[in-house]
Design a protein around this motif. Sequence first.
Motif, PDB file in Angstrom:
ATOM      1  N   ASP A  55       0.830  -1.208   0.000  1.00  0.00           N
ATOM      2  CA  ASP A  55       0.000   0.000   0.000  1.00  0.00           C
ATOM      3  C   ASP A  55       0.863   1.257   0.000  1.00  0.00           C
ATOM      4  O   ASP A  55       0.550   2.243  -0.666  1.00  0.00           O
ATOM      5  N   PHE A  56       1.957   1.216   0.742  1.00  0.00           N
ATOM      6  CA  PHE A  56       2.890   2.353   0.779  1.00  0.00           C
ATOM      7  C   PHE A  56       3.467   2.620  -0.611  1.00  0.00           C
ATOM      8  O   PHE A  56       3.508   3.754  -1.070  1.00  0.00           O
ATOM      9  N   LEU A  57       3.895   1.557  -1.297  1.00  0.00           N
ATOM     10  CA  LEU A  57       4.457   1.719  -2.637  1.00  0.00           C
ATOM     11  C   LEU A  57       3.417   2.262  -3.605  1.00  0.00           C
ATOM     12  O   LEU A  57       3.714   3.132  -4.428  1.00  0.00           O
ATOM     13  N   ASP A  96       7.106   9.002   7.524  1.00  0.00           N
ATOM     14  CA  ASP A  96       6.380   8.407   8.656  1.00  0.00           C
ATOM     15  C   ASP A  96       6.003   6.962   8.357  1.00  0.00           C
ATOM     16  O   ASP A  96       6.087   6.091   9.228  1.00  0.00           O
ATOM     17  N   SER A  97       5.584   6.691   7.128  1.00  0.00           N
ATOM     18  CA  SER A  97       5.252   5.317   6.741  1.00  0.00           C
ATOM     19  C   SER A  97       6.486   4.421   6.804  1.00  0.00           C
ATOM     20  O   SER A  97       6.408   3.269   7.242  1.00  0.00           O
ATOM     21  N   LEU A  98       7.619   4.942   6.370  1.00  0.00           N
ATOM     22  CA  LEU A  98       8.861   4.164   6.441  1.00  0.00           C
ATOM     23  C   LEU A  98       9.269   3.903   7.885  1.00  0.00           C
ATOM     24  O   LEU A  98       9.764   2.824   8.212  1.00  0.00           O
ATOM     25  N   ILE A  99       9.048   4.877   8.757  1.00  0.00           N
ATOM     26  CA  ILE A  99       9.372   4.688  10.173  1.00  0.00           C
ATOM     27  C   ILE A  99       8.566   3.521  10.730  1.00  0.00           C
ATOM     28  O   ILE A  99       9.100   2.675  11.450  1.00  0.00           O
ATOM     29  N   TYR A 100       7.278   3.444  10.372  1.00  0.00           N
ATOM     30  CA  TYR A 100       6.459   2.338  10.875  1.00  0.00           C
ATOM     31  C   TYR A 100       6.886   1.012  10.240  1.00  0.00           C
ATOM     32  O   TYR A 100       6.789  -0.036  10.869  1.00  0.00           O
ATOM     33  N   ASP A 107      16.409  -3.451   9.019  1.00  0.00           N
ATOM     34  CA  ASP A 107      17.538  -3.204   8.128  1.00  0.00           C
ATOM     35  C   ASP A 107      17.467  -1.836   7.455  1.00  0.00           C
ATOM     36  O   ASP A 107      18.479  -1.329   6.987  1.00  0.00           O
ATOM     37  N   ILE A 108      16.296  -1.217   7.402  1.00  0.00           N
ATOM     38  CA  ILE A 108      16.179   0.099   6.769  1.00  0.00           C
ATOM     39  C   ILE A 108      16.223   1.235   7.793  1.00  0.00           C
ATOM     40  O   ILE A 108      16.098   2.396   7.426  1.00  0.00           O
ATOM     41  N   ALA A 109      16.419   0.908   9.052  1.00  0.00           N
ATOM     42  CA  ALA A 109      16.340   1.909  10.124  1.00  0.00           C
ATOM     43  C   ALA A 109      17.331   3.064   9.922  1.00  0.00           C
ATOM     44  O   ALA A 109      16.960   4.217  10.083  1.00  0.00           O
ATOM     45  N   TYR A 110      18.552   2.762   9.576  1.00  0.00           N
ATOM     46  CA  TYR A 110      19.544   3.845   9.443  1.00  0.00           C
ATOM     47  C   TYR A 110      19.185   4.775   8.281  1.00  0.00           C
ATOM     48  O   TYR A 110      19.193   5.997   8.442  1.00  0.00           O
ATOM     49  N   ALA A 111      18.829   4.201   7.134  1.00  0.00           N
ATOM     50  CA  ALA A 111      18.481   5.020   5.965  1.00  0.00           C
ATOM     51  C   ALA A 111      17.262   5.898   6.256  1.00  0.00           C
ATOM     52  O   ALA A 111      17.213   7.070   5.908  1.00  0.00           O
TER      53      ALA A 111
END
Length: 116
Positions: A55-57, A96-100, A107-111
């Motif tokens: 859904d995000f994509l 915000d969506s990426l944070i959730y 693995d995507i936390a740093y980016a």
Amino acid sequence: MIITGDDLQAISNLRRYLGEHFEMKDLGPLNYFLDLQVSSCPDGYYLSQAKYASDFLARSNIIDSAIEPTLLYSDVRLTSFDVPLEDPTLYRQLVDSLIYLIVTHPDIAYAVHVVR
């Protein structure tokens, strides 16, 4: 409320106790909760955000984009002048969506932290 554990009698007792003090409805086995898909296996529970990610994509109009590995160096810093999108509100919503999404993809936390 999610009630889980390996002691079925204790769960039953808790549900009965709570039912005596609060209006409750049993929705059955947990499948989805806060955009997390929950699967139960003999060795535990597995969480997935596949639908949330899809859904995000779709919301970001990047469904058909090519996947490309990128390196993110540890000294990368964005400034307020680094505006990846013209619409700052959309940018904040996407971040915000990426944070959730970090809940199941650490693995995507740093980016995500860098673009935050």
